[in-house]
Design an enzyme around this catalytic site. Structure first.
Site, PDB file in Angstrom:
ATOM      1  N   ASP A 131      -4.514   6.667   3.497  1.00  0.00           N
ATOM      2  CA  ASP A 131      -3.474   5.910   4.196  1.00  0.00           C
ATOM      3  C   ASP A 131      -4.035   5.033   5.310  1.00  0.00           C
ATOM      4  O   ASP A 131      -3.570   5.090   6.453  1.00  0.00           O
ATOM      5  CB  ASP A 131      -2.421   6.864   4.783  1.00  0.00           C
ATOM      6  CG  ASP A 131      -1.915   7.890   3.782  1.00  0.00           C
ATOM      7  OD1 ASP A 131      -1.810   7.536   2.598  1.00  0.00           O
ATOM      8  OD2 ASP A 131      -1.638   9.032   4.183  1.00  0.00           O
ATOM      9  N   GLU A 185       7.213   2.880   0.241  1.00  0.00           N
ATOM     10  CA  GLU A 185       6.927   3.553   1.511  1.00  0.00           C
ATOM     11  C   GLU A 185       5.862   2.761   2.269  1.00  0.00           C
ATOM     12  O   GLU A 185       5.470   1.668   1.868  1.00  0.00           O
ATOM     13  CB  GLU A 185       6.436   4.985   1.239  1.00  0.00           C
ATOM     14  CG  GLU A 185       5.212   5.040   0.348  1.00  0.00           C
ATOM     15  CD  GLU A 185       4.837   6.448  -0.090  1.00  0.00           C
ATOM     16  OE1 GLU A 185       5.161   7.410   0.617  1.00  0.00           O
ATOM     17  OE2 GLU A 185       4.191   6.575  -1.153  1.00  0.00           O
TER      18      GLU A 185
END
Length: 529
Positions: A13, A191
């Site tokens: 991420d 997301e």
């Protein structure tokens, strides 16, 4: 060349941030403490860990967090005066609900003492903070929908119910209208929103397709920050879906324009191996890569075309590789930066550093979600060896300490010194898969040992793992070869069930509650290929 991954091993991420001529990558740490890893570079080739900012109880306490919860998708930014870090502490993973609490902390320097956090909201996860040119700050996060089919705004996946935008300030918190600015594409699972502005457009980067083999970076744009947003002509700027190259699972990243005038995008990635069953596994977890991008017709595209990132990418500047990190630690005045522990902000209860040993204080079981003495480093190579030297005097079979290869409480192999048949003995504790298949097993009969230090070693070659031991002589195998592939993202219940990566390290447990101590004089990690 920039060689991917630039951050090997569990570093997912990646939030990508530039401050002048300095570049930063902030990555998720999930249940590992301290929270968030921030690496720094000045050439995009060499990266050095400079901070783990969530390092005290007021910022983060994950005791009780289930496996693969904790810190999801941090976002690091700079507003011209100071750094801002947005992070999520996830308290539940399984089932219809996600209890995900979002916070913001700030600091003038990336390696300084970060402020006590502002609580923001809990409506979803993967938030970010956008600093607009007029000084206003905007909070962006996905909205989680627990209600089920037919209730959400994205037909591909109702749970991921669009990207929310709302103004935020340190003084007033969230204020004004909440706008759902983007529903996502038919890839679904939308997301990880990040906003940036260029030439009169607001650009929204999101991650889609889940964090497995369908993962993607999706781009959209609007003239107004509140939308409507139009999606990129090919939808996804980065994705490895349908390819068969060494980089897989690519997605979830952030755009940066460099001070050299070239453009790059971070992304997470996986490097799968084949397991003994012929299926693919990523023991190194989700790693961080960089790819060069170019602007064409107001949109970002990979510099070399297509959507699949490369292993080697031209660097914007000549760079010499940094010297390798030390292979062995035998001085313990402080905990070396490559090690972390699990969940608790109260490290003094589970270990202490002495000049000649790392002392682990036996606490709860290796499967605990609250307080376990397990200190480990990331596996960064598919083939490696690690070893340690242990002094431990167990008085009961409920006391054990040793060397562990670990993913979570259902996926680990541990060679431990304990007490069996009235004396000290070595044995293996193994949990080869997610619950309910992950019951504890004992693949080796106890091996009696004499008094004094015992050396333990593990050799990992892709999906095969072998423990060894010695006490003053030659290395001897301990137990059979074990399946290392299960200690991976996909091991057990598949790619969307767990989100960290394999670690190797030291563990001590004392189920009697007496806190018996184990001394580890050294720890070494050596890549073998």
């Amino acid at each position: 060349m920039i060689r991917n991954p630039v951050l090997p091993g569990f570093n997912p991420d990646p939030s990508f941030c530039r401050v002048g001529e300095d570049y930063y990558l902030a990555t998720s740490t999930f249940e590992w403490y301290p929270g968030v890893q921030i690496h720094h570079s000045r050439d995009l080739v060499n990266w050095r860990l400079v901070a783990r900012p969530l390092n005290r109880a007021s910022l983060l306490d994950m005791r009780g967090n289930p496996d693969s919860c904790g810190i999801w998708a941090p976002s690091l930014s700079h507003d011209g005066g100071r750094f801002w870090l947005v992070y999520t502490d996830v308290k539940r993973l399984d089932g219809s609900f996600k209890d995900a609490h979002n916070y913001i902390t700030t600091c003038e320097t990336v390696d300084g003492e970060w402020s006590d956090p502002w609580y923001v909201n809990s409506s979803g996860f993967d938030p970010s903070l956008f600093h607009d040119a007029d000084g206003r700050k905007w909070f962006v996060n996905m909205q989680w929908n627990h209600r089920g089919p037919g209730s959400g705004c994205n037909p591909a996946n109702d749970r991921f119910d669009g990207i929310l935008l709302q103004e935020w300030s340190p003084e007033a918190g969230l204020t004004g209208e909440v706008t759902n600015i983007y529903a996502g594409t038919d890839r679904g699972l939308t997301e990880a929103p990040h906003l940036f502005r260029r030439e009169g457009w607001y650009y929204l980067t999101t991650a889609e397709g889940g964090t497995g083999y369908d993962h993607a970076v999706t781009l959209a744009r609007s003239r107004d920050i509140r939308g409507p947003y139009e999606t990129h002509p090919q939808k996804h700027v980065i994705t490895a879906k349908g390819s068969d190259g060494p980089i897989q699972r690519s997605g979830h990243g952030q755009y940066v324009e460099t001070h050299w005038g070239r453009h790059y995008h971070s992304f997470l990635m996986g490097r799968p191996i084949l397991g003994p069953d012929g299926k693919t596994y990523c023991p190194l977890g989700r790693e961080t890569g960089l790819e060069e991008v170019v602007w064409r017709d107001g949109w970002l595209w990979l510099a070399e075309g297509g959507t699949v990132p490369r292993i080697e990418v031209p660097s914007p500047v000549e760079a010499q590789p940094m010297p390798p990190a030390p292979s062995i630690h035998d001085s313990w005045a402080t905990l070396p930066s490559d090690f972390q522990w699990l969940r608790t902000p109260h490290a003094e209860r589970i270990f202490r550093c002495e000049p000649d040993a790392l002392v682990l204080i036996g606490r709860e079981s290796i499967g605990s979600w609250f307080e376990q003495a397990l200190v480990a480093r990331r596996q960064e190579h598919h083939v490696y060896a690690a070893e340690t030297a242990l002094t431990f005097d167990p008085q009961h079979y409920q006391q054990a300490a040793g060397l562990v290869t670990y993913y979570n409480r259902h996926k680990f192999h541990a060679a431990v010194l304990t007490q069996e048949n009235g004396g000290p003995a070595l044995t293996i504790l193994s949990c080869p898969g997610d619950w309910p298949g992950g019951r504890l097993s004992y693949p080796a009969a106890p091996v009696p040992v004499g008094p004094g230090a015992v050396e333990l070693r593990v050799e990992v070659n892709a999906h095969i793992q072998q423990f060894l031991w010695r006490q003053g002589g030659e290395w001897q195998p301990l137990g059979p070869e074990l399946n290392a592939a299960v200690i991976s993202d996909e091991g057990g219940q598949g790619e969307h069930a767990s989100f960290t990566g394999a670690f190797v390290g030291m563990v001590a447990m004392d189920l009697t509650g007496q806190g018996r101590e184990a001394r580890f004089a050294r720890f070494g990690y050596w890549p073998q290929a």
